[in-house]
Design a protein around this motif. Sequence first.
Motif, mmCIF file in Angstrom:
data_model
loop_
_atom_site.group_PDB
_atom_site.id
_atom_site.type_symbol
_atom_site.label_atom_id
_atom_site.label_comp_id
_atom_site.label_asym_id
_atom_site.label_seq_id
_atom_site.Cartn_x
_atom_site.Cartn_y
_atom_site.Cartn_z
ATOM 1 N N LEU A 57 53.349 37.698 33.675
ATOM 2 C CA LEU A 57 52.721 38.940 34.121
ATOM 3 C C LEU A 57 53.572 39.694 35.142
ATOM 4 N N ILE B 158 51.981 41.745 29.387
ATOM 5 C CA ILE B 158 50.588 41.645 29.827
ATOM 6 C C ILE B 158 49.657 41.606 28.630
ATOM 7 N N LEU C 94 46.806 39.275 38.339
ATOM 8 C CA LEU C 94 47.555 40.433 37.857
ATOM 9 C C LEU C 94 47.404 41.630 38.781
ATOM 10 N N HIS D 249 50.314 42.770 41.340
ATOM 11 C CA HIS D 249 51.019 44.033 41.109
ATOM 12 C C HIS D 249 50.898 44.961 42.313
#
Length: 374
Positions: free
Chosen positions: A50, A65, A85, A89
């Motif tokens: 990811l 993803i 995730l 991020h």
Amino acid sequence: MNFQHTEDRRMLADSLNRFVAERYDFKTREAGFSADMWRRFAELGVIGALFDEADGGFGGDGFDIAVVFESLGRGLVVEPFLGALVVGHALTHAGNDAQKALVACLIDGRSVAAIAHEECDLHYELTNVSTRAVRSSNGWVLTGAKAVVQQGEHADFFLVSARTSGAHDAEDGISLFIVARDAAGVDVRGYPKIDGGRAAELRLNEVRVDDHALVGERDAGFATLERAIGAGVLALCAEALGAMDVAKEHTLEYLRTRKQFGVAIGTFQALQHRMADMLLEIEQARSAVINAAALLGAERIERERALSAAKYSIGRIGALVAEESIQMHGGIGMTWELPLAHYAKRLVMVDHQLGDEDHHLQRYIALTRSQRHE
């Protein structure tokens, strides 16, 4: 454009599908969360896929993803991949060195993270934040409540959105903070979800954090939040696509084996037409997910339009697949023992995560108008 997955992605999907099929049964899923299973997924490299190489992973692209979450959707996996995730991020996009180091803990399965943004009166709008963060002599004091924090009771830390200035629905004035699960004043109440897994209500009672907890610049957290949530929207769309494929496969098998009047019901023209329509809709959903994955790294409006288009399509088509699959199974489709019922519930509930189809349709229209006026 070539939409064929790379060899590495195909190998990852094959390994993950095989692991889920062999090791992740419904008994495991019903536990809601397994720290051991979370580490095993990390050992497979699933979490690392990811994130890109610069952040300690080996993927991070929109298609990486999508591949991971499509496989997770096929197995109805409830482990906290979405939190890893979205939080990861956000940290890689705006975090300082110490905060980015937390991503390594997520990738290797040592930590669990949860995004704490939704509030009871949020109505899916990312700008609508009532939780407050007030400057103190040596940091910040956070007060407020967050709703439906996915896997919140198992999180080691939260990424919390709070308003540091401006009106309650303004883009400017939103800041992001890292808050430890065991910080004084953090109250977490976990509960099971109707579609599997667990979530939590999070209360922040004058929680004190230092300046190092602030992610990015003060008052400028919206862009980071939108980008991170966008990755989460893509993940949910891909997860739903995987669940649709399994529901389709189960329904096709049932139509081939269930007999009435001495013949398989799949030979009945009315059911053939319904099944053909459902297959076409699933392929439409697949196209929307592919488009969103391809544009995840694009400029803001183009990226967000593709994500909202995909989420709208998934919401509409997911509900259709759930309903049609159950109806074509007849009464047995409603039974708890049949896996189809669990897939149907998950498909319906995906629509209500990170914005339902009505929200994303309106958002798509607004973004299109904005693009035309540029």
